[in-house]
Design a protein around this motif. Structure first.
Motif, PDB file in Angstrom:
ATOM      1  N   ILE A 157       0.848  -1.187   0.000  1.00 45.61           N
ATOM      2  CA  ILE A 157       0.000   0.000   0.000  1.00 45.61           C
ATOM      3  C   ILE A 157       0.884   1.237   0.000  1.00 45.61           C
ATOM      4  N   SER A 158       0.452   2.256  -0.745  1.00 47.31           N
ATOM      5  CA  SER A 158       1.228   3.497  -0.797  1.00 47.31           C
ATOM      6  C   SER A 158       0.286   4.667  -1.065  1.00 47.31           C
ATOM      7  N   ARG A 159       0.802   5.841  -0.813  1.00 50.82           N
ATOM      8  CA  ARG A 159      -0.010   7.051  -0.974  1.00 50.82           C
ATOM      9  C   ARG A 159       0.763   8.067  -1.793  1.00 50.82           C
ATOM     10  N   ASP A 160       0.089   8.685  -2.762  1.00 51.23           N
ATOM     11  CA  ASP A 160       0.650   9.814  -3.505  1.00 51.23           C
ATOM     12  C   ASP A 160      -0.134  11.048  -3.098  1.00 51.23           C
ATOM     13  N   ARG A 161       0.454  11.843  -2.230  1.00 47.82           N
ATOM     14  CA  ARG A 161      -0.258  13.007  -1.690  1.00 47.82           C
ATOM     15  C   ARG A 161      -0.541  14.046  -2.763  1.00 47.82           C
ATOM     16  N   ALA A 162       0.325  14.186  -3.722  1.00 48.95           N
ATOM     17  CA  ALA A 162       0.105  15.170  -4.782  1.00 48.95           C
ATOM     18  C   ALA A 162      -1.106  14.798  -5.642  1.00 48.95           C
ATOM     19  N   LYS A 163      -1.376  13.494  -5.767  1.00 56.20           N
ATOM     20  CA  LYS A 163      -2.485  13.041  -6.599  1.00 56.20           C
ATOM     21  C   LYS A 163      -3.723  12.699  -5.779  1.00 56.20           C
ATOM     22  N   ASN A 164      -3.607  12.854  -4.448  1.00 54.76           N
ATOM     23  CA  ASN A 164      -4.764  12.566  -3.588  1.00 54.76           C
ATOM     24  C   ASN A 164      -5.271  11.139  -3.816  1.00 54.76           C
ATOM     25  N   THR A 165      -4.329  10.230  -3.918  1.00 55.62           N
ATOM     26  CA  THR A 165      -4.655   8.854  -4.301  1.00 55.62           C
ATOM     27  C   THR A 165      -3.850   7.871  -3.454  1.00 55.62           C
ATOM     28  N   VAL A 166      -4.481   6.772  -3.131  1.00 46.33           N
ATOM     29  CA  VAL A 166      -3.807   5.668  -2.452  1.00 46.33           C
ATOM     30  C   VAL A 166      -3.829   4.466  -3.383  1.00 46.33           C
ATOM     31  N   TYR A 167      -2.726   3.724  -3.388  1.00 46.79           N
ATOM     32  CA  TYR A 167      -2.584   2.591  -4.288  1.00 46.79           C
ATOM     33  C   TYR A 167      -2.443   1.292  -3.495  1.00 46.79           C
ATOM     34  N   LEU A 168      -2.833   0.220  -4.144  1.00 43.72           N
ATOM     35  CA  LEU A 168      -2.555  -1.117  -3.629  1.00 43.72           C
ATOM     36  C   LEU A 168      -1.915  -1.900  -4.765  1.00 43.72           C
ATOM     37  N   ARG A 169      -0.621  -2.103  -4.638  1.00 44.53           N
ATOM     38  CA  ARG A 169       0.109  -2.884  -5.625  1.00 44.53           C
ATOM     39  C   ARG A 169       0.001  -4.350  -5.220  1.00 44.53           C
ATOM     40  N   MET A 170      -0.465  -5.170  -6.143  1.00 49.65           N
ATOM     41  CA  MET A 170      -0.690  -6.586  -5.861  1.00 49.65           C
ATOM     42  C   MET A 170       0.165  -7.419  -6.807  1.00 49.65           C
ATOM     43  N   ASN A 171       1.124  -8.122  -6.245  1.00 53.02           N
ATOM     44  CA  ASN A 171       2.015  -8.979  -7.022  1.00 53.02           C
ATOM     45  C   ASN A 171       1.752 -10.448  -6.704  1.00 53.02           C
ATOM     46  N   ARG A 172       2.229 -11.302  -7.581  1.00 47.57           N
ATOM     47  CA  ARG A 172       2.114 -12.764  -7.387  1.00 47.57           C
ATOM     48  C   ARG A 172       0.686 -13.138  -7.015  1.00 47.57           C
ATOM     49  N   LEU A 173      -0.242 -12.663  -7.796  1.00 46.15           N
ATOM     50  CA  LEU A 173      -1.649 -12.886  -7.496  1.00 46.15           C
ATOM     51  C   LEU A 173      -2.020 -14.354  -7.589  1.00 46.15           C
ATOM     52  N   LYS A 174      -2.955 -14.736  -6.722  1.00 48.81           N
ATOM     53  CA  LYS A 174      -3.413 -16.116  -6.645  1.00 48.81           C
ATOM     54  C   LYS A 174      -4.919 -16.156  -6.922  1.00 48.81           C
ATOM     55  N   PRO A 175      -5.439 -17.293  -7.334  1.00 49.65           N
ATOM     56  CA  PRO A 175      -6.895 -17.380  -7.551  1.00 49.65           C
ATOM     57  C   PRO A 175      -7.704 -16.988  -6.319  1.00 49.65           C
ATOM     58  N   GLU A 176      -7.173 -17.255  -5.139  1.00 49.80           N
ATOM     59  CA  GLU A 176      -7.902 -16.911  -3.916  1.00 49.80           C
ATOM     60  C   GLU A 176      -7.914 -15.407  -3.627  1.00 49.80           C
ATOM     61  N   ASP A 177      -7.200 -14.625  -4.423  1.00 48.12           N
ATOM     62  CA  ASP A 177      -7.280 -13.171  -4.311  1.00 48.12           C
ATOM     63  C   ASP A 177      -8.484 -12.611  -5.064  1.00 48.12           C
ATOM     64  N   THR A 178      -9.175 -13.456  -5.804  1.00 44.42           N
ATOM     65  CA  THR A 178     -10.342 -13.014  -6.559  1.00 44.42           C
ATOM     66  C   THR A 178     -11.416 -12.488  -5.621  1.00 44.42           C
ATOM     67  N   ALA A 179     -11.845 -11.252  -5.870  1.00 47.08           N
ATOM     68  CA  ALA A 179     -12.832 -10.600  -5.011  1.00 47.08           C
ATOM     69  C   ALA A 179     -13.136  -9.219  -5.571  1.00 47.08           C
ATOM     70  N   VAL A 180     -14.145  -8.589  -5.001  1.00 39.00           N
ATOM     71  CA  VAL A 180     -14.346  -7.159  -5.218  1.00 39.00           C
ATOM     72  C   VAL A 180     -13.527  -6.432  -4.154  1.00 39.00           C
ATOM     73  N   TYR A 181     -12.727  -5.498  -4.600  1.00 39.25           N
ATOM     74  CA  TYR A 181     -11.856  -4.751  -3.702  1.00 39.25           C
ATOM     75  C   TYR A 181     -12.430  -3.350  -3.485  1.00 39.25           C
ATOM     76  N   TYR A 182     -12.461  -2.961  -2.220  1.00 43.61           N
ATOM     77  CA  TYR A 182     -13.000  -1.666  -1.824  1.00 43.61           C
ATOM     78  C   TYR A 182     -11.947  -0.863  -1.073  1.00 43.61           C
ATOM     79  N   CYS A 183     -11.947   0.443  -1.270  1.00 41.73           N
ATOM     80  CA  CYS A 183     -11.185   1.294  -0.377  1.00 41.73           C
ATOM     81  C   CYS A 183     -12.163   2.064   0.505  1.00 41.73           C
ATOM     82  N   ALA A 184     -11.671   2.431   1.664  1.00 44.74           N
ATOM     83  CA  ALA A 184     -12.508   3.112   2.635  1.00 44.74           C
ATOM     84  C   ALA A 184     -11.658   4.094   3.412  1.00 44.74           C
ATOM     85  N   THR A 185     -12.311   5.097   3.974  1.00 45.80           N
ATOM     86  CA  THR A 185     -11.593   6.084   4.749  1.00 45.80           C
ATOM     87  C   THR A 185     -12.394   6.465   5.988  1.00 45.80           C
ATOM     88  N   GLY A 186     -11.679   6.947   6.982  1.00 42.71           N
ATOM     89  CA  GLY A 186     -12.316   7.347   8.219  1.00 42.71           C
ATOM     90  C   GLY A 186     -11.374   8.186   9.043  1.00 42.71           C
TER      91      GLY A 186
END
Length: 126
Positions: free
Chosen positions: A70-99
Motif C-alpha cells: 500500500i502506498s499514498r501519492d499526496r500530490a495526486k490525492n490517491t492511495v494505491y494497492l500494488r498486488m504482485n504474485r496474485l493467486k486465484p484466492e485473491d479473486t474478489a471485489v476490492y474496496y477502499c474506505a476512509t475514516g
C-alpha cells in the motif's frame, strides 16, 4: 460530497500483478487513514491492508503479506494497492474506505471506516 473511486481491477493470470487506485473527490485523502478491503462471493468482507494518515503505520493481512504493497501519492490525492504474485484466492471485489482515525493508526476493521468506494473487481484465473 465525499466520494472514493477505485480503479485498476481486471482479469489477470495467476502470478500476475495489478495496481489498484483509490482516488478521492470532495475532500483530501492526505488527512485520513485508508483501508483496502475485499469480499469474495459467499464470504465476509476482509481487511487486506491499510495506511495511517501519517503514513507511519501500515497493515497487511497474513494472506497478502509480502505480495501486496500500500502506498499514498499526496500530490495526486490517491492511495494505491500494488498486488504482485496474485493467486486465484485473491479473486474478489476490492474496496477502499476512509475514516477519521488517529494519525499513527489504521485499522483492518470495516466498522472503523465511514466512507466507502463502489469497489473494483479483481479476477485471478488462467
Amino acid at each position: 460530497q465525499v466520494q472514493l473511486v477505485e480503479s485498476g481491477g481486471g482479469l489477470v493470470q495467476p502470478g500476475g500483478s495489478l495496481r489498484l487506485s483509490c482516488a478521492a473527490s470532495g475532500f483530501t485523502l492526505n488527512y485520513y487513514a485508508i483501508g483496502w478491503f475485499r469480499q469474495a462471493p459467499g464470504k465476509e468482507r476482509e481487511g487486506v491492508s491499510c495506511i495511517s494518515s501519517s503514513d507511519g503505520s501500515t497493515y497487511y493481512a497474513d494472506s497478502v503479506k509480502g505480495r501486496f504493497t500500500i502506498s499514498r501519492d499526496r500530490a495526486k490525492n490517491t492511495v494505491y494497492l500494488r498486488m504482485n504474485r496474485l493467486k486465484p484466492e485473491d479473486t474478489a471485489v476490492y474496496y477502499c474506505a476512509t475514516g477519521s482515525l488517529p494519525p499513527v493508526y489504521c485499522s483492518s476493521r470495516a466498522l472503523e471506516y465511514d466512507y466507502w468506494g463502489q469497489g473494483t473487481q479483481v479476477t485471478v484465473s488462467s
